[in-house]
Motif scaffolding. Structure first.
Motif, PDB file in Angstrom:
ATOM      1  N   ALA A 175      64.286  18.307  42.236  1.00  6.26           N
ATOM      2  CA  ALA A 175      64.320  19.015  43.512  1.00  6.26           C
ATOM      3  C   ALA A 175      62.921  19.236  44.089  1.00  6.26           C
ATOM      4  O   ALA A 175      62.785  19.522  45.279  1.00  6.26           O
TER       5      ALA A 175
ATOM      6  N   HIS B 270      65.307  17.023  48.264  1.00  6.61           N
ATOM      7  CA  HIS B 270      66.508  17.841  48.152  1.00  6.61           C
ATOM      8  C   HIS B 270      67.608  17.066  47.427  1.00  6.61           C
ATOM      9  O   HIS B 270      67.722  15.843  47.548  1.00  6.61           O
TER      10      HIS B 270
ATOM     11  N   ASN C 279      70.662  16.261  47.829  1.00  3.28           N
ATOM     12  CA  ASN C 279      71.839  16.065  48.663  1.00  3.28           C
ATOM     13  C   ASN C 279      71.958  14.608  49.093  1.00  3.28           C
ATOM     14  O   ASN C 279      70.978  13.873  49.179  1.00  3.28           O
TER      15      ASN C 279
ATOM     16  N   THR D 188      71.090  24.437  52.282  1.00  5.60           N
ATOM     17  CA  THR D 188      71.099  24.112  50.857  1.00  5.60           C
ATOM     18  C   THR D 188      71.540  25.357  50.095  1.00  5.60           C
ATOM     19  O   THR D 188      71.399  26.482  50.576  1.00  5.60           O
ATOM     20  N   THR D 189      72.059  25.153  48.898  1.00  3.89           N
ATOM     21  CA  THR D 189      72.523  26.254  48.065  1.00  3.89           C
ATOM     22  C   THR D 189      71.885  26.130  46.688  1.00  3.89           C
ATOM     23  O   THR D 189      71.716  25.024  46.170  1.00  3.89           O
ATOM     24  N   ALA D 190      71.509  27.273  46.108  1.00  3.44           N
ATOM     25  CA  ALA D 190      70.825  27.236  44.811  1.00  3.44           C
ATOM     26  C   ALA D 190      71.294  28.378  43.930  1.00  3.44           C
ATOM     27  O   ALA D 190      71.699  29.445  44.413  1.00  3.44           O
TER      28      ALA D 190
ATOM     29  N   ASN E  31      67.428  27.023  41.063  1.00  8.68           N
ATOM     30  CA  ASN E  31      67.904  25.682  40.761  1.00  8.68           C
ATOM     31  C   ASN E  31      68.832  25.223  41.884  1.00  8.68           C
ATOM     32  O   ASN E  31      69.940  25.727  42.023  1.00  8.68           O
ATOM     33  N   GLU E  32      68.346  24.284  42.699  1.00  7.90           N
ATOM     34  CA  GLU E  32      69.149  23.797  43.817  1.00  7.90           C
ATOM     35  C   GLU E  32      70.368  23.036  43.310  1.00  7.90           C
ATOM     36  O   GLU E  32      70.269  22.191  42.431  1.00  7.90           O
TER      37      GLU E  32
ATOM     38  N   SER F 227      74.497  18.604  46.454  1.00  4.95           N
ATOM     39  CA  SER F 227      75.417  18.784  47.580  1.00  4.95           C
ATOM     40  C   SER F 227      75.710  17.445  48.240  1.00  4.95           C
ATOM     41  O   SER F 227      74.868  16.548  48.275  1.00  4.95           O
TER      42      SER F 227
END
Length: 340
Positions: free
Chosen positions: A104, A108, A110, A160-162, A172-173, A176
């Motif tokens: 990460a 990202h 994703n 984004t979510t972590a 910690n991402e 996604s």
């Protein structure tokens, strides 16, 4: 620097993990689970029986998500639908495995999926994977916000979510997957001109309430004038714009099941290809499809950062089906289908 088809085939799994990666899927990706337009010729030369096509798509999607009603799906159609669903589930699991190994700090975690398909294969595949608990936690983002009533909001793709440590000692991402449906979906319901609801069922009432861009020749006009579709095309172009001046190793677009007969998407690709750090790889189902795609793209097909892969590039020893369907596409992105 130009690369060879052999180098692309050998390095593609690593590039997917290293670059800002997106996929563009067309109707060929969901075949044979969903029907193709050429299966529904109209009364005029070159026309499409749109009503017949949409009826079949709606019917098969009801079966796909297990609608509690009698659905007239043959045994052959059922086998095709479930087989295609299995390929989509394998694809999502491959992406999650790759994203799990992404650093990460470098980019990202994703991946984007752009599709012109109305079907719910990706949503159903993700749901089945969530239910099985067979993978590490991940986020699936279809661009909607809300709880009881989920409404589309393109800005949702920018989130984004972590996980964070209980004592805020690490972040910690989460991996996604963004899903952008460029031509709408059978579970999208029009609330107003600019408000679209994402339902948990196939929209069965007045077709005017169902938000899909039907293949009636007016797709470019519709996607340009409608706010949501216009913003999704802009999102597509933005995601293709990363270059080595930023953190990362450029952008990668993998295309499957799409012939670029839609001029508005070809125009979006043209603008994206102006980024010389973008690598576009079009995977053709059959050798003969390359000529069709090149004709549809015109001079764009000569771009130095655009490449074609077709069955002739691969060795199918021990396999009885030498076409690049979705199952073989999964083998390509994992390096299991080798260069000829």
């Amino acid at each position: 620097m130009p690369v060879s088809e052999k180098e692309i085939i050998e390095r593609l799994p690593d590039w997917i993990a290293e670059k800002k990666t997106s996929f563009l899927f067309g109707s060929g990706t969901s075949a044979p689970g969903m029907p193709l337009m050429n299966m529904f010729p109209g009364e005029k030369d070159g026309s499409i029986d749109v009503d017949g096509l949409m009826y079949e798509i709606i019917k098969r999607n009801k079966f796909l998500i297990g609608a509690k009603m009698k659905i007239n799906v043959s045994e052959e159609e059922s086998k095709a639908i479930l087989g295609t669903l299995g390929a989509y589930k394998k694809f999502i699991e491959i992406l999650l495995d790759m994203l799990g190994n992404v650093n990460a700090r470098e980019r990202h975690k994703n991946i984007n999926i752009f599709t012109t398909n109305y079907d719910l294969f990706i949503e159903k595949a993700v749901d089945d994977i969530y239910e099985s608990g067979s993978t590490a936690p991940f986020i699936f983002n279809d661009g909607a916000r809300g709880y009881f009533k989920r409404l589309l909001d393109n800005s949702n793709f920018d989130t984004t979510t972590a996980y964070k440590g209980r004592f805020d000692n690490y972040i910690n991402e989460l991996p996604s997957i963004n899903l952008a449906k460029i031509h709408g979906s059978v579970n999208w319901k029009k609330q107003s001109e600019d408000v679209i609801q994402v339902c948990d069922h196939v929209v069965r009432d007045n077709p005017r309430k169902r938000e899909t861009v039907e293949p009636n020749g007016r797709e470019p006009e519709y996607t340009t004038l409608k706010k949501h579709y216009y913003e999704m095309l802009r999102f597509f172009e933005y995601e293709m714009s990363e270059n080595t001046g930023n953190v990362g190793n450029g952008s990668l677009l993998l295309v499957h099941g799409f012939s670029f007969g839609d001029n508005h998407i070809a125009h979006a690709l043209k603008r994206a290809l102006e980024n010389r750090e973008l690598l576009v790889v079009i995977v053709a189902y059959a050798d003969s499809d390359v000529k069709i795609i090149k004709t549809n793209l015109g001079n764009l097909s000569k771009s130095t950062n655009l490449y074609f892969l077709h069955p002739g590039n691969f060795s199918f020893r021990g396999e009885g089906y030498s076409r690049l369907d979705f199952n073989n596409f999964n083998k390509i992105i994992t390096g299991k289908l080798k260069c000829a």
